[in-house]
Design an enzyme around this catalytic site. Structure first.
Site, PDB file in Angstrom:
ATOM      1  N   HIS A  82       0.853  -1.186   0.000  1.00  0.00           N
ATOM      2  CA  HIS A  82       0.000   0.000   0.000  1.00  0.00           C
ATOM      3  C   HIS A  82       0.886   1.231   0.000  1.00  0.00           C
ATOM      4  O   HIS A  82       1.868   1.290   0.734  1.00  0.00           O
ATOM      5  CB  HIS A  82      -0.910   0.005   1.233  1.00  0.00           C
ATOM      6  CG  HIS A  82      -1.905   1.129   1.212  1.00  0.00           C
ATOM      7  ND1 HIS A  82      -3.118   1.019   0.571  1.00  0.00           N
ATOM      8  CD2 HIS A  82      -1.863   2.381   1.719  1.00  0.00           C
ATOM      9  CE1 HIS A  82      -3.784   2.154   0.686  1.00  0.00           C
ATOM     10  NE2 HIS A  82      -3.036   3.000   1.383  1.00  0.00           N
ATOM     11  N   ASP A 161     -14.726   2.631   6.668  1.00  0.00           N
ATOM     12  CA  ASP A 161     -13.633   3.448   6.117  1.00  0.00           C
ATOM     13  C   ASP A 161     -14.114   4.244   4.906  1.00  0.00           C
ATOM     14  O   ASP A 161     -13.769   5.410   4.743  1.00  0.00           O
ATOM     15  CB  ASP A 161     -12.434   2.579   5.726  1.00  0.00           C
ATOM     16  CG  ASP A 161     -11.341   3.424   5.081  1.00  0.00           C
ATOM     17  OD1 ASP A 161     -10.812   4.305   5.771  1.00  0.00           O
ATOM     18  OD2 ASP A 161     -11.058   3.247   3.883  1.00  0.00           O
ATOM     19  N   ARG A 168     -13.677  12.697   5.899  1.00  0.00           N
ATOM     20  CA  ARG A 168     -12.360  13.288   6.216  1.00  0.00           C
ATOM     21  C   ARG A 168     -11.887  14.155   5.062  1.00  0.00           C
ATOM     22  O   ARG A 168     -11.352  15.247   5.266  1.00  0.00           O
ATOM     23  CB  ARG A 168     -11.331  12.172   6.487  1.00  0.00           C
ATOM     24  CG  ARG A 168     -11.523  11.501   7.829  1.00  0.00           C
ATOM     25  CD  ARG A 168     -10.649  10.265   7.940  1.00  0.00           C
ATOM     26  NE  ARG A 168      -9.256  10.552   7.705  1.00  0.00           N
ATOM     27  CZ  ARG A 168      -8.371   9.658   7.237  1.00  0.00           C
ATOM     28  NH1 ARG A 168      -8.755   8.420   6.966  1.00  0.00           N
ATOM     29  NH2 ARG A 168      -7.129   9.986   7.066  1.00  0.00           N
ATOM     30  N   SER A 183      -7.334   3.619   8.700  1.00  0.00           N
ATOM     31  CA  SER A 183      -7.927   3.531   7.364  1.00  0.00           C
ATOM     32  C   SER A 183      -7.164   2.521   6.501  1.00  0.00           C
ATOM     33  O   SER A 183      -7.759   1.638   5.873  1.00  0.00           O
ATOM     34  CB  SER A 183      -7.903   4.927   6.734  1.00  0.00           C
ATOM     35  OG  SER A 183      -8.126   4.881   5.363  1.00  0.00           O
ATOM     36  N   LYS A 187      -8.463  -1.800   5.894  1.00  0.00           N
ATOM     37  CA  LYS A 187      -8.748  -2.297   4.534  1.00  0.00           C
ATOM     38  C   LYS A 187      -7.844  -3.482   4.201  1.00  0.00           C
ATOM     39  O   LYS A 187      -8.280  -4.465   3.640  1.00  0.00           O
ATOM     40  CB  LYS A 187      -8.464  -1.197   3.504  1.00  0.00           C
ATOM     41  CG  LYS A 187      -9.515  -0.121   3.455  1.00  0.00           C
ATOM     42  CD  LYS A 187      -9.337   0.733   2.213  1.00  0.00           C
ATOM     43  CE  LYS A 187      -8.159   1.668   2.290  1.00  0.00           C
ATOM     44  NZ  LYS A 187      -8.402   3.018   2.714  1.00  0.00           N
TER      45      LYS A 187
HETATM   46  N1  URA Z   1      -4.762   6.229   2.172  1.00  0.00           N
HETATM   47  C1  URA Z   1      -5.778   5.578   2.786  1.00  0.00           C
HETATM   48  O1  URA Z   1      -6.187   4.491   2.381  1.00  0.00           O
HETATM   49  N2  URA Z   1      -6.336   6.151   3.862  1.00  0.00           N
HETATM   50  C2  URA Z   1      -5.909   7.332   4.359  1.00  0.00           C
HETATM   51  O2  URA Z   1      -6.455   7.782   5.350  1.00  0.00           O
HETATM   52  C3  URA Z   1      -4.867   7.998   3.713  1.00  0.00           C
HETATM   53  C4  URA Z   1      -4.288   7.414   2.615  1.00  0.00           C
END
Ligand code: URA
Length: 451
Positions: A82, A161, A168, A183, A187
């Site tokens: 990620h 999320d 957000r 977040s 995921k």
């Molecule tokens: N990427 C994400 O998946 N969530 C965040 O809060 C910031 C970047």
């Protein structure tokens, strides 16, 4: 329980209990708590933070707001990567097929472009007919068959999320370390992986402009993941200038294809190999990073990585012609070039500005629901450190809207800084952080070394 009491408790710097956090998240997902109250809570977290325990609990609540995939029936080590987001960051398109061709199983769940940063899903969807909305059963079938799938967040994975991230984004509360941690990890954990490699971007185009914040985020991500026994490594890489030369959806997909064919920009290949090597070490495909790198390089050279990408595109319904013949893709209707005003060396490229201009040209979006134009964007003909003569082309901008192109010409030129003197090259990769500590990247050894 009442939302106002919890907002004031957080505002006054106290930690919330698991029940209190659960009350807020479930209440918001079920529409019992309105946007304005959850926004106030998120802003209170911005100012008061969360403890390590609170962050872990919040992560778990977010993960459990939807389905948590159980992939144990699929043989092989499941790993994902990620990125915290940047400009020109098309690493996922190269990395997923590359590490899958080396034997890992990769259920990669990605996001869309927002603000100045691009999104993997939009880049993939620039390939005609490519589907990113696989169902869970399509995902597991594809993993079983070819070992890799690149998809978007489904409605049943981490719905909390999805809803909270949109709020957000609209309330200036994206840049909050515990919220980003929850977040990202919720995921990734919902996707049932065995290990995670995080590309935490640092520099002017990253989520935080302040370098030190990237290290803080990386530490919190690694320490929180450890509480869930998820093998996680964070690698801090540079977002001082865009990664590679292409910025914009199809332009980036094309550059990813070139990289898979061994003809991509060196910085993109380097970041991809570094992240991929760490994934292979987690999966015990290699004992150390240098062996892992050698495997990955051979997969780029012998065509296995590109062939795996072809398998992905075919499995997800995409048009193979443009993958095999990228030049057959229709170009944006208009383009313009900006030129260097002087002789010298490129000392800086304003990364965020490049991302914002690309977005204005049509490649990005202001709101998650806005459409994107796949053909628009910017090609950087020069990068930091390149020597230029007056009149040399610095960048080429592509758009389907001629007036927007014209309006952004001088802005694009001003995003390049030209100096007389040679400049000291900045690191592309900074450090690796895991639960055993922090190591610094040594470009000569192509490995991380303890301080
Ligand atoms: N990427 C994400 O998946 N969530 C965040 O809060 C910031 C970047």
């Amino acid at each position: 329980m009442n939302p106002v009491d919890l907002i004031t408790k957080k505002r006054d710097g106290q930690a919330l209990t698991a029940d209190e956090l659960q009350f807020l998240v479930s209440g918001y997902v079920q529409d019992n708590i309105p946007d304005y109250q959850l926004s106030a809570f998120l802003m209170a977290v911005y100012f008061s933070g969360m403890t390590a325990d609170e962050t872990a609990i919040f992560t778990q609540i977010m993960r459990d707001s939807g389905r948590v995939l159980e992939l144990s029936a699929i043989s092989g080590f499941k790993a994902d990567k990620h990125s915290t987001g940047g400009v020109g960051d098309k690493v996922s398109l190269v990395l997923a097929p590359l590490v899958a061709s080396a034997g890992l199983v990769v259920p990669m769940i990605s996001g869309r472009a927002l603000g100045h940063t691009g999104g993997t899903l939009d880049k993939l969807e620039s390939i005609p007919n490519f589907r990113t909305d696989l169902t869970i059963s399509e995902l597991t079938n594809q993993l079983q068959k070819i070992g890799v799938a690149l998809i978007g967040q489904t409605d049943d994975l981490c719905p909390a999320d999805k809803k909270i991230y949109a709020l957000r984004d609209a309330t200036g509360t994206v840049q909050v370390i515990p919220l980003i941690t929850a977040s990202i990890l919720s995921k990734k954990m919902a996707a049932g992986i065995d290990a995670l490699v995080l590309d935490v971007k640092a520099g002017k185009g990253a989520i935080f402009k302040d370098q030190e914040k990237a290290w803080q985020l990386a530490r919190m991500l690694v320490n929180t993941a450890a509480q869930f026994q998820l093998k996680t490594t964070a690698i801090i890489t540079s977002m001082q200038q865009p990664l590679g030369n292409a910025v914009g959806n199809w332009l980036e997909a094309k550059e990813a294809i070139e990289t898979l064919n061994g003809n991509g920009p060196a910085d993109l290949a380097e970041v991809t190999l570094t992240l991929g090597a760490q994934m292979l070490v987690h999966g015990r495909i290699s004992e150390n990073l240098s062996d892992a790198r050698a495997i990955l390089k051979s997969k780029l050279e012998n065509g296995d990585a590109f062939n795996k990408f072809v398998e992905i595109v075919e499995a997800q319904g995409g048009d193979l012609t443009v993958i095999r013949e990228p030049h057959s893709y229709p170009a944006a209707k208009h383009y313009s070039v900006v030129k260097s005003p002087a002789d010298g060396v490129i000392s800086d490229i304003l990364c965020r500005e490049i991302g914002k201009i690309s977005m204005e040209l049509g490649a990005g979006r202001n709101a998650v629901t806005d459409p994107v134009d796949y053909t628009s964007g910017i090609y950087l003909n020069k990068k930091v450190g390149d020597r230029v003569s007056s009149g040399d082309i610095l960048a080429t901008a592509f758009s389907n809207e001629p007036e927007v192109l014209k309006k952004n010409e001088s802005r694009l030129q001003k995003a390049f800084k030209v100096m007389d003197d040679e400049i000291e090259p900045e690191p592309l990769i900074y450090a690796l952080i895991d639960t055993s500590g922090e190591r610094k990247w040594d470009p000569n050894l192509q490995d991380f070394t303890s301080p």
